[in-house]
Design an enzyme around this catalytic site. Sequence first.
Site, mmCIF file in Angstrom:
data_model
loop_
_atom_site.group_PDB
_atom_site.id
_atom_site.type_symbol
_atom_site.label_atom_id
_atom_site.label_comp_id
_atom_site.label_asym_id
_atom_site.label_seq_id
_atom_site.Cartn_x
_atom_site.Cartn_y
_atom_site.Cartn_z
ATOM 1 C CG ASP A 312 -2.224 0.767 0.965
ATOM 2 O OD1 ASP A 312 -2.255 1.606 0.038
ATOM 3 O OD2 ASP A 312 -3.208 0.543 1.691
ATOM 4 C CD GLU A 512 -6.361 5.621 3.202
ATOM 5 O OE1 GLU A 512 -5.731 4.746 3.808
ATOM 6 O OE2 GLU A 512 -6.345 5.734 1.968
#
Length: 833
Positions: A312, A512
């Site tokens: 990620d 997020e």
Amino acid sequence: MRRGLPTVASAAVLAVALAGSAAHAAAELWPRSAGELPSVETRIDELLARMSLEDKVGQVIMAEIGSVSPAEVRRFRLGGILNGGGSWPGRDKRATAGDWAALAERYHVAALERNDGRPEIPPLWGTDAVHGHNNVVGATLFPHNIGLGAGRNPALVREIGRATAREVAATGLGWTFAPTLAVPQDDRWGRTYEGFSEDPAIVAELGAAAIQGLQGEVGDGFLGEGRILAPAKHFNGDGGTRDGKDQGDTRITEAWLSRIHGVPYRAALAAGVQTVMVSFNSWNGRKLHGHAYLLTDVLKRRLGFDGFVVGDWNGHEQLPGCAKDNCPDALNAGVDMFMVPEDWKALYRNTLRQARSGRIPPARLEDAVRRILRVKSRAGLLDGSGPASGPLAGRQDLIGHPEHRALARRAVRESLVLLKNNGGVLPLDPAGRILVAGAAADRIASQAGGWSVTWQGDHNANADFPGATSILDGIRKRVGSAGGSVEFARGGGWEERPDAAILVYGEEPYAEFQGDRAELRFDPPDRIHLEISSQLRAQGVPVVSVFLSGRPLWIHPELNASDALVAAWLPGSEGGGVADLLFAEAGDTPEYDFVGRLPFSWPAARNQRPQNPHDPGYRPLFPLGYGLSYSNPAEVGPLDETEDATARSDLGRLLFEGHPSQGFQVALQEAAQPAVRVAGGGARTASGRVSVELRDHQRQEDTSRLRFAGGGLGAWILSGDELLDWSEEARNGAVLTFDLRLLQAGNGPLYASLVCGPGCRGSIPIEDLLAEQSAEGWRSFGVPLLCFSSGGADLSRISVPLVLLTEAAWEFDLGAVRLEPVGVADRVLECSF
């Protein structure tokens, strides 16, 4: 003094392995799940034989379009590119499908430009198409996964995946970073809405359906025209972090990791998923980007995954000793492709140097590249063409296609959950006078949520969603077609008394990082929605609330202020689907009924800890699966709105972590001496028999080092400012846990005690629980509350939840002390209840 303590038989240790402590995965925890796909190994062998070391290193690098040009893709032979949330070709927010496809074609063509006889390998372009092709202005935005979880219709989710794949293919891209297979266990997490449900079975069913829709089902048509690659993300345990902290630590046993968070990945592998994205989180203190046991031993070997693992966004830099531009440990652990948006050149050079030196073994690099080539071959990227030159590339008509919008509107209808409908207020008569109030009714960004055109879903106007329908416009169209009238009062105030009112309000968009919350109370900047509701109900006007949110929240005041309340989640671009369910047809007969059911428990308390059917003490306001309908009505009684009126559970409560939590204090004491309160950096008793000093473990001052010198009784005491009633938690199996690293084992007993007033306590020897701990580092130990009650404690009036006392010389580091459900601690004391 020891004779004054209760005599308890030595406890056996319930040994449960932690991350990395097992040499191999148990077959029963991680059964092989991947299906068989046609072999392409002969072709890959030929390509690998012709590739230079520089070529191979290039394949494991993915860069962001804002920091890499087509010429650099050609020069460095990069394996992947991506656009982050809110990143567009030419930095143009309104880039067309043709603009996207043209840039994709330039990258593709550049990769094919070489004349040295080595392989021409185009890059994969990945994008976060998480609820439709949401980075593209004008795309169809489907309900976020939490809404699809409420509908629990795998066939519908499969169709949504197919429609999303077509819109992504229209921009010349071949890879989306979706679906999210998280199983959120704490709704305070800011990514809760990316999960389908708190129930792993629902996540597995819908996640597999989404993958099949995006990639096609294994067999004929797999990764064919109009299909794109999908990853399973984020592996593993991202939905289980302590306190719902994004990128935090998931502190559970391996068995629990498998039974809760591993279930969707087994389904994804069976569905043929080709890529897996690593999670930012840690498992028991160890970051997943460097977790060889989970990435290699479990995922690749035991589960049988033969695709590639992608990191990620700069996730590798969180490993000890790593940086954005330097992290061999991530590749060696099992990450096959780095996602390094900006610092990719330096990472390329460092990785190349490490490959030459052997710091990255040749076999590991070869395996990573083989996996990447395997996926590219299956996706048709090595056949001389790619998504950028495919038959759908550049087709602007597919962006927001009417069939896709109709599908999204259907998904909205199936996602809505009717929480309250007292007196049968719904459905409303569309021929009447309808008041719509609340700015969110006319703000498409509010109904779209995060990951909508921009990363956080903010800084968007309605003009950024061409072709979309706001909830207000959907109501206007429905009411207008029936001869009724709609008045919109953005912030209150209306000209004519309505027959009914619809209030639209909820959370503002987030994604997020920014979406994490300290508690589950709905806490908007003002209470105008409650004021409007009060005024309307005083005039006898029925009030229907449409609540927009990315998770369940404590909304007792809103439920009390509404005759009917609909949990609409984040419905996306097609607000007309909300109106479809609110109004009747001729003769008061609704055209559609509510079929949505809660995919997450609805909290009964603003400070409610994780509450789902897998946890003891499951006492939500509305349980998983709850949902009213026109055919299944029920009344919801008034709810107490006072601070402490709702059902509370202390499961998951943090009592101590280096420092006592609010409402608690720590003291030290030795026999016949007054207690010494611990404040600041440390403390010691008068003779030094007990001392404590602060240390750093995962964060600054999150650990206390306790030293018992021996030669007499000494105690470390954690007391509460108020009495605690843990009787219900105890009946549901709650465990008092403490993270501990043993430095010196004593030659005498160590007791854990719980005090409930003068002459009331339960004491348990725990030295056997800590046996063999010295060689194993940090562990989480647990004592069931019922052990204390069997020793004489009254758990309904606890004044001191933990005392550690001994006459022997012990030394250890003490981290977090919590009240947890069963299955969290690594080692739990066995005792007779």
